[in-house]
Design an enzyme around this catalytic site. Sequence first.
Site, PDB file in Angstrom:
ATOM      1  N   LYS A   1      -9.929  -3.578  -4.327  1.00 27.76           N
ATOM      2  CA  LYS A   1     -11.028  -2.400  -4.817  1.00 27.76           C
ATOM      3  C   LYS A   1     -10.092  -1.631  -5.347  1.00 27.76           C
ATOM      4  O   LYS A   1     -11.066  -0.764  -6.059  1.00 27.76           O
ATOM      5  CB  LYS A   1     -12.533  -1.539  -4.069  1.00 27.76           C
ATOM      6  CG  LYS A   1     -11.565  -2.315  -1.929  1.00 27.76           C
ATOM      7  CD  LYS A   1     -12.295  -1.326  -1.023  1.00 27.76           C
ATOM      8  CE  LYS A   1     -12.083  -2.468   0.443  1.00 27.76           C
ATOM      9  NZ  LYS A   1     -13.069  -2.355   1.311  1.00 27.76           N
TER      10      LYS A   1
ATOM     11  N   LYS B   1       1.082  -0.741  -0.128  1.00 27.93           N
ATOM     12  CA  LYS B   1      -0.114   0.009  -0.341  1.00 27.93           C
ATOM     13  C   LYS B   1       0.883   1.226   0.450  1.00 27.93           C
ATOM     14  O   LYS B   1       0.743   2.073  -0.742  1.00 27.93           O
ATOM     15  CB  LYS B   1      -1.282   0.151   1.165  1.00 27.93           C
ATOM     16  CG  LYS B   1      -2.323  -1.213   0.975  1.00 27.93           C
ATOM     17  CD  LYS B   1      -3.541  -0.644   2.000  1.00 27.93           C
ATOM     18  CE  LYS B   1      -4.807  -1.351   2.176  1.00 27.93           C
ATOM     19  NZ  LYS B   1      -5.818  -1.173   2.569  1.00 27.93           N
TER      20      LYS B   1
ATOM     21  N   LYS C   1      -4.779 -10.412  -7.171  1.00 28.69           N
ATOM     22  CA  LYS C   1      -6.316 -10.205  -6.534  1.00 28.69           C
ATOM     23  C   LYS C   1      -6.771  -9.799  -7.035  1.00 28.69           C
ATOM     24  O   LYS C   1      -7.070  -8.639  -6.940  1.00 28.69           O
ATOM     25  CB  LYS C   1      -5.565  -9.649  -4.946  1.00 28.69           C
ATOM     26  CG  LYS C   1      -6.569 -10.587  -3.660  1.00 28.69           C
ATOM     27  CD  LYS C   1      -5.555 -10.075  -1.750  1.00 28.69           C
ATOM     28  CE  LYS C   1      -5.705  -8.337  -2.836  1.00 28.69           C
ATOM     29  NZ  LYS C   1      -6.043  -7.874  -1.162  1.00 28.69           N
TER      30      LYS C   1
HETATM   31  P1  TYM Z   1     -10.434  -5.476   3.789  1.00 31.48           P
HETATM   32  O1  TYM Z   1     -11.998  -4.300   3.474  1.00 31.48           O
HETATM   33  O2  TYM Z   1      -9.676  -5.011   2.659  1.00 31.48           O
HETATM   34  O3  TYM Z   1     -11.711  -7.287   3.258  1.00 31.48           O
HETATM   35  C1  TYM Z   1     -12.595  -7.446   3.628  1.00 31.48           C
HETATM   36  C2  TYM Z   1     -12.538  -9.258   3.852  1.00 31.48           C
HETATM   37  O4  TYM Z   1     -12.381  -9.441   2.270  1.00 31.48           O
HETATM   38  C3  TYM Z   1     -11.160  -9.591   2.245  1.00 31.48           C
HETATM   39  N1  TYM Z   1     -10.887  -9.689   0.683  1.00 31.48           N
HETATM   40  C4  TYM Z   1     -10.884 -11.044  -0.254  1.00 31.48           C
HETATM   41  N2  TYM Z   1     -11.282 -12.069   0.076  1.00 31.48           N
HETATM   42  C5  TYM Z   1     -11.079 -13.361  -1.122  1.00 31.48           C
HETATM   43  N3  TYM Z   1     -10.082 -12.476  -2.397  1.00 31.48           N
HETATM   44  C6  TYM Z   1     -10.261 -11.535  -2.258  1.00 31.48           C
HETATM   45  N4  TYM Z   1     -10.377 -10.929  -3.296  1.00 31.48           N
HETATM   46  C7  TYM Z   1     -10.621 -10.946  -1.391  1.00 31.48           C
HETATM   47  N5  TYM Z   1     -10.060  -8.553  -1.037  1.00 31.48           N
HETATM   48  C8  TYM Z   1     -10.926  -8.785   0.502  1.00 31.48           C
HETATM   49  C9  TYM Z   1      -9.998  -9.948   2.593  1.00 31.48           C
HETATM   50  O5  TYM Z   1      -9.440 -10.727   3.808  1.00 31.48           O
HETATM   51  C10 TYM Z   1     -11.439  -9.310   4.362  1.00 31.48           C
HETATM   52  O6  TYM Z   1     -12.064 -10.631   4.724  1.00 31.48           O
HETATM   53  N6  TYM Z   1      -7.767  -5.530   7.321  1.00 31.48           N
HETATM   54  C11 TYM Z   1      -8.789  -5.468   7.211  1.00 31.48           C
HETATM   55  C12 TYM Z   1      -9.768  -5.366   8.298  1.00 31.48           C
HETATM   56  C13 TYM Z   1     -10.113  -5.350   9.355  1.00 31.48           C
HETATM   57  C14 TYM Z   1     -10.352  -6.838   9.840  1.00 31.48           C
HETATM   58  C15 TYM Z   1      -9.877  -6.212  11.347  1.00 31.48           C
HETATM   59  C16 TYM Z   1     -10.818  -8.091   9.951  1.00 31.48           C
HETATM   60  C17 TYM Z   1      -9.891  -4.712  10.511  1.00 31.48           C
HETATM   61  N7  TYM Z   1     -10.096  -4.885  12.005  1.00 31.48           N
HETATM   62  C18 TYM Z   1      -9.953  -7.455  12.204  1.00 31.48           C
HETATM   63  C19 TYM Z   1     -10.332  -9.354  10.773  1.00 31.48           C
HETATM   64  C20 TYM Z   1     -10.460  -8.696  12.733  1.00 31.48           C
HETATM   65  C21 TYM Z   1      -8.680  -5.916   5.847  1.00 31.48           C
HETATM   66  O7  TYM Z   1      -8.888  -4.478   5.186  1.00 31.48           O
HETATM   67  O8  TYM Z   1      -9.926  -6.243   4.580  1.00 31.48           O
END
Ligand code: TYM
Length: 343
Positions: A209, A114, A206
Site C-alpha cells: 500500500k 519502514k 512486494k
Molecule cells: P498488513 O496490514 O501489512 O497486511 C495484512 C495481511 O496481508 C498480507 N499481505 C500480503 N500477502 C501477500 N502478498 C502481499 N504483497 C501482501 N501484502 C500484505 C500480510 O502478510 C498480512 O497477513 N503486522 C501485520 C498486522 C498484524 C497481525 C497481527 C497479523 C498485527 N497483529 C497478529 C497477524 C496476527 C501487518 O502489518 O499486516
Amino acid sequence: MAFQQRVFSGVQPTGNLHLGNYLGAITRFVELQANYDCLYCVVDLHAITVWQDPVELKRSIREVTAAFIAAGIDPKRHIVFNQSQVAEHAELAWVFNCVARLGWLNRMTQFKEKAGKDRENASVGLYAYPSLMAADILLYRATHVPVGEDQKQHLELTRDIAQKFNNDFAPSIAEAGFAEGFFPLTEPLIGGPAARVMSLRDGTKKMSKSDPSDLSRINLADDADTIASKVRKAKTDPEPLPSEAEGLAGRPEAENLVGIYAALSGTTKPAVLAEFGGGQFSTFKAALIDLAVAKLGPIGAEMKRLVADPVEIDAILRDGADRARVIATETMGHVKDIVGFVR
Ligand code: TYM
C-alpha cells in the site's frame, strides 16, 4: 495438544487494501472459518506507529471491516473487531516488552524497511510493534495465524516471546494449573500461490500500500475499468508463457501473474500453465482481467455499500470487541497472577 484450536489474524487500517492483502490473508481467513473459531482484528493500534490522519483512520477502520464482511467472514459465528476497543492488547504488549530482548527486535527486517535511513526519527511504537503483534495473538492463546509471507519473522518472534514467558515463569504457570506452559507456540499458516503477491510494475518488489505508483497494485475498491487497465499495463517479458512451472524461474513478472490467476481461481500454478502455456501474454491477460473483475467486482461493490452505513459496521465492531474482551480479560487475569501482580 492442550490448547484449544483458535485462529487469530490482523490487518492494518492504513488505506488501500490490495490484492496482496486479499489473496495472502483475507481469502484464507474466509476458508478457515469452517474448521476453527476465528478472531479477525482491524489493528488500529499498529496503524498509529506511523502518523495517521484521524479522519482517514476512522474511514479506513470501517473499510477493512467492510472488506472482511464483503469477502465472506461471518461476524456472528466468529469475532470481528478493532484492536483499540480491547485495552488488554496494549496491556499484554507492555508485559511482552519486558519479555522480548532488544537483540530480538533489532533483527526485525520490517522495522529496518519502514524506518529507512532516518531511524532516530522513527516512533518507539514502530520499534516495539512486534511485541504488540505477539500480544494480539497470545491474548487469545491462538494456535494458528494465517498471514502473507512478509509476516513470517514477526510470527517467529511471537513464538520466542511465548517460549521465554513460559520458561521465565514456569513455576507460577505450573502452580496456576497450566501443565503445558501458558502460551501456545503459534503455528503460522503461510502458503498457496499468493503468499507473496508482487508489484504489477516490478516483479521483484512486494505489492504494497505504500508504493507511490497506484499502477503497482490492484485495490479492492478499484472498479472494473481500473482493474482492466492495471492488468493490461502490468509489466511482462517478451517470451510466451512456459508450459511447466520450472519455466517461470527468472521471470518474476510472469510468475506473479500466474500466481495471482491461480489464487483467484483456486488452482495451482502448474494447472494455470497447463491451460495457458505456450500462449501470448495478451491472451492470458484478457482471461486474468475477466477473472479478477468477476471475483473482485462484487466485493468492491459490497464494501462500498457497507462503508456508506457506518452504523451497521460500528455495531459489528462493538459486538466483536465485547466478545473478544471476555477472552482477553480472562487471559490477562492469569497473566497478572503468573507475573505476580496483586489484583
Ligand atoms: P498488513 O496490514 O501489512 O497486511 C495484512 C495481511 O496481508 C498480507 N499481505 C500480503 N500477502 C501477500 N502478498 C502481499 N504483497 C501482501 N501484502 C500484505 C500480510 O502478510 C498480512 O497477513 N503486522 C501485520 C498486522 C498484524 C497481525 C497481527 C497479523 C498485527 N497483529 C497478529 C497477524 C496476527 C501487518 O502489518 O499486516
